[in-house]
Design a protein around this motif. Structure first.
Motif, mmCIF file in Angstrom:
data_model
loop_
_atom_site.group_PDB
_atom_site.id
_atom_site.type_symbol
_atom_site.label_atom_id
_atom_site.label_comp_id
_atom_site.label_asym_id
_atom_site.label_seq_id
_atom_site.Cartn_x
_atom_site.Cartn_y
_atom_site.Cartn_z
ATOM 1 N N TYR A 146 -70.101 -25.727 11.618
ATOM 2 C CA TYR A 146 -68.855 -24.991 11.840
ATOM 3 C C TYR A 146 -67.726 -26.010 11.887
ATOM 4 O O TYR A 146 -67.693 -26.873 12.771
ATOM 5 N N GLY A 147 -66.819 -25.921 10.929
ATOM 6 C CA GLY A 147 -65.666 -26.810 10.901
ATOM 7 C C GLY A 147 -64.456 -26.100 11.477
ATOM 8 O O GLY A 147 -64.006 -25.092 10.935
ATOM 9 N N LEU A 304 -63.411 -22.588 10.212
ATOM 10 C CA LEU A 304 -62.767 -21.675 11.137
ATOM 11 C C LEU A 304 -61.413 -22.239 11.561
ATOM 12 O O LEU A 304 -61.215 -23.449 11.575
ATOM 13 N N THR A 305 -60.494 -21.343 11.927
ATOM 14 C CA THR A 305 -59.174 -21.772 12.390
ATOM 15 C C THR A 305 -59.030 -21.474 13.877
ATOM 16 O O THR A 305 -59.168 -20.329 14.311
ATOM 17 N N SER A 306 -58.778 -22.530 14.649
ATOM 18 C CA SER A 306 -58.559 -22.355 16.087
ATOM 19 C C SER A 306 -57.946 -23.633 16.641
ATOM 20 O O SER A 306 -58.296 -24.736 16.215
ATOM 21 N N PHE A 307 -57.026 -23.475 17.586
ATOM 22 C CA PHE A 307 -56.439 -24.629 18.261
ATOM 23 C C PHE A 307 -57.296 -24.956 19.476
ATOM 24 O O PHE A 307 -57.445 -24.147 20.386
ATOM 25 N N ILE A 308 -57.887 -26.158 19.462
ATOM 26 C CA ILE A 308 -58.849 -26.536 20.489
ATOM 27 C C ILE A 308 -58.170 -27.312 21.616
ATOM 28 O O ILE A 308 -57.421 -28.260 21.374
ATOM 29 N N ALA A 310 -59.075 -28.658 25.954
ATOM 30 C CA ALA A 310 -60.213 -28.978 26.817
ATOM 31 C C ALA A 310 -60.825 -27.731 27.441
ATOM 32 O O ALA A 310 -61.995 -27.736 27.838
ATOM 33 N N ASP A 311 -60.053 -26.657 27.525
ATOM 34 C CA ASP A 311 -60.526 -25.417 28.148
ATOM 35 C C ASP A 311 -60.983 -24.362 27.145
ATOM 36 O O ASP A 311 -61.287 -23.232 27.537
ATOM 37 N N SER A 312 -61.031 -24.693 25.868
ATOM 38 C CA SER A 312 -61.449 -23.725 24.854
ATOM 39 C C SER A 312 -62.894 -23.276 25.084
ATOM 40 O O SER A 312 -63.772 -24.096 25.389
ATOM 41 N N ASP A 313 -63.121 -21.984 24.953
ATOM 42 C CA ASP A 313 -64.468 -21.425 25.084
ATOM 43 C C ASP A 313 -65.065 -21.265 23.693
ATOM 44 O O ASP A 313 -64.655 -20.397 22.914
ATOM 45 N N LEU A 314 -66.029 -22.103 23.384
ATOM 46 C CA LEU A 314 -66.623 -22.090 22.046
ATOM 47 C C LEU A 314 -67.321 -20.776 21.731
ATOM 48 O O LEU A 314 -67.433 -20.385 20.566
ATOM 49 N N ASN A 315 -67.796 -20.070 22.750
ATOM 50 C CA ASN A 315 -68.465 -18.788 22.504
ATOM 51 C C ASN A 315 -67.507 -17.749 21.946
ATOM 52 O O ASN A 315 -67.932 -16.803 21.258
ATOM 53 N N LYS A 319 -69.873 -17.204 17.400
ATOM 54 C CA LYS A 319 -70.672 -16.134 18.000
ATOM 55 C C LYS A 319 -72.150 -16.490 18.131
ATOM 56 O O LYS A 319 -72.826 -15.987 19.023
ATOM 57 N N ASP A 320 -72.661 -17.331 17.238
ATOM 58 C CA ASP A 320 -74.085 -17.684 17.308
ATOM 59 C C ASP A 320 -74.264 -19.122 17.792
ATOM 60 O O ASP A 320 -75.110 -19.864 17.300
ATOM 61 N N LEU A 321 -73.464 -19.513 18.773
ATOM 62 C CA LEU A 321 -73.561 -20.863 19.326
ATOM 63 C C LEU A 321 -74.951 -21.110 19.895
ATOM 64 O O LEU A 321 -75.484 -20.304 20.638
#
Length: 548
Positions: A146-147, A304-308, A310-315, A319-321
């Motif tokens: 997952y990038g 995937l697009t997301s601003f990461i 330290a508090d980001s929830d990867l779940n 979805k299939d973490l």
């Protein structure tokens, strides 16, 4: 899963604290030089303030060190299978440029070894950008990647690039059965603009602040002829810290592929000048390569697009973490320390391999005056040790940490004349316009100017100052005034260069100490992944959690 062999020994936290203590003692005396801004060199008389030696003496010491090094015979290191002799033809005009190909090949080899060691198939690539590393990990090693990148443009571009890569990967496998020595994946027509070197660190302070523009300029201006022992002395701190080289011991994560089996995506032609026979491939790796060759149709790389933070929830993002590795190749600013924080806080993440960059974009908790920021998790410092010291580097020092000592040593570095022009311009602005601090940047006007006079005229116009009030004679008088002192600026910049690894070492040690402070970390180390001339930000922070 049983470990194939023991992990290399690393130094205890107490030992690293002692190293940090010595480094801080030195930097308390030298940090002022790293924090000085070259733009203010003449207006604030920086040489007189900070250096108690004539510039000729400083330059003579550097040149003397170079002469001593050249007189010594160099020690030859045997080539590992697949490495190239100097001067061999390589082809950067393919899918990736030579720098990126070097980085992706080296880092993917280590990540694959760590994944095999941990028995993991999922990888999360933070700050994945154009997806070069993610694509290679999925196509070459059969890893599910997952990038994640904050830019939607990068995500869409990575998807399209990966689609094209899959098509070429089929050709790769088909042709490899016929003639492995003739593999060349022609991607030049699809690549319109070659990647620039990331993270330009222009110490004159006129560079764009974007991460893509923050690495050292490769200008061939006059530089003192020095290398060798100067670099050796500065880097000795790193060697004393038990920094590992993945080329020497491959981190002992089981059997490694030879480099000839790790052809980068641009398919550099293999060499026959191998000196050490490659080791037997493990059964697990054989099985993985079989699986990979059959998985061309499956989409095992997901941009995937997301601003990461330290508090980001990867779940919420994936979805299939599952049990996975977290990696980052030249993650910018606070993303590198946040990568380590996410690793320590998320039970599913079993290992991390992080190479940071853009130190000048790090947030500092104890910067003075403090920034207007309400954040609780700062980019620096991370470790309890430096937090207790309330240590602050400062932005200019962090910017200078991006300078590349090894590149400067081979003549690829500081543009002395352009820095001189900018410093003299600042004195003109101060005296003739009454402006003591100029926050605006003049940009890359030097490369578009035919002379110092032309440079000043164009710069004043860009800054919105009336250049017609200054006759040519006044401008040239400033040039003649400071030209005999150009060697001061040159020597000062060289001091900043040789101090750069000390600042970088401090930042990297802070991250390593943070990991060693965590109770569930089984192993952590700094690992030299890249050739520092090709890729100056060459150190990775690698860590593994204790097996449950």
């Amino acid at each position: 899963m049983a470990a194939p062999c023991p992990l290399p020994a690393t130094q205890e936290l107490s030992t690293l604290h002692a190293k940090l203590q010595g480094l801080l003692r030195f930097l308390r005396e030298a940090l002022a030089i790293s924090n000085a801004h070259t733009v203010d060199f003449y207006t604030e008389s920086l040489w007189e303030q900070l250096v108690d030696l004539p510039p000729e003496t400083v330059l003579a010491v550097l040149r003397s060190s170079a002469a001593e090094t050249e007189a010594r015979p160099s020690e030859a290191r045997p080539l590992v299978e697949g490495e190239r002799e100097a001067g061999e033809n390589v082809k950067p005009d393919e899918f990736m440029n030579l720098k990126k190909s070097h980085e992706v090949q080296a880092m993917s080899e280590v990540i694959s070894s760590v994944a095999e060691y941990c028995g993991i198939k999922q990888v999360i690539d933070l700050g994945s950008g154009k997806g070069y590393l993610s694509s290679f990990l999925s196509l070459k090693y059969g890893l599910k990647v997952y990038g994640i990148d904050s830019s939607n443009t990068n995500t869409h571009g990575a998807e399209e690039r990966n689609r094209k890569l899959k098509k070429h990967w089929k050709v790769y496998h088909t042709r490899s059965k016929l003639d492995v020595n003739g593999l060349v994946l022609k991607m030049a027509k699809e690549r319109k603009v070659q990647d620039g070197i990331n993270c330009k660190a222009d110490i004159e302070g006129d560079c764009d602040s974007s991460p893509a523009n923050q690495e050292e300029k490769c200008t061939s201006d006059f530089l003192p002829d020095f290398s060798g022992s100067v670099i050796s002395n500065i880097r000795k701190q790193m060697e004393n810290l038990h920094v590992h080289s993945h080329q020497e011991d491959n981190l002992c994560f089981g059997n490694a592929f030879s480099l000839i089996d790790l052809l980068p995506i641009n398919a550099i032609e293999p060499t026959s000048s191998c000196r050490i026979p490659k080791r037997k491939m493990s059964e697990a790796n054989k099985e993985r390569r079989k699986t990979t060759s059959k998985s061309n149709e499956s989409n095992i790389y997901s941009p995937l697009t997301s601003f990461i933070t330290a508090d980001s929830d990867l779940n919420d993002i994936i979805k299939d973490l599952e049990n996975c590795l977290m990696v980052g190749l030249h993650t910018c600013g606070d993303l590198a320390p946040n990568t380590l924080r996410i690793f320590t806080s998320k039970s599913e993440i079993k290992g991390v391999c992080s190479v940071g960059c853009c130190y000048h974009l790090l947030s500092e908790e104890f910067e003075n005056p403090p920034k207007e920021c309400t954040q609780q998790k700062w980019g620096f410092p991370m470790s309890c040790y430096l937090k207790e010291e309330r240590w602050c580097c400062g932005r200019n020092a962090r910017m200078s940490a991006c300078l590349a000592l090894e590149r400067v040593a081979v003549g690829r570095g500081l543009p002395t004349e352009s820095l001189f022009y900018r410093a003299v311009l600042q004195d003109i602005i101060k005296d003739c316009y009454g402006i003591t601090k100029c926050d605006q940047h003049v940009g890359k006007i030097y490369s578009k100017s035919s002379s110092f006079l032309d440079y000043v005229r164009k710069s004043l116009k860009k800054l919105g100052l009336d250049e017609s009030k200054l006759p040519e004679k006044i401008i040239m008088d400033y040039y003649e005034k400071y030209k005999p002192r150009m060697n001061e600026l040159e020597a000062f910049n060289m001091l900043k260069v040789v101090l750069a690894p000390c600042i970088e070492t401090l930042i990297l040690l802070d991250r390593l100490c943070y990991l060693k402070e965590q109770e569930d970390i089984a192993w952590s180390a700094l690992v030299k992944l890249f050739d520092p001339v090709k890729s100056p930000r060459c150190y990775a922070v690698i860590a593994l959690k204790k097996q449950q």
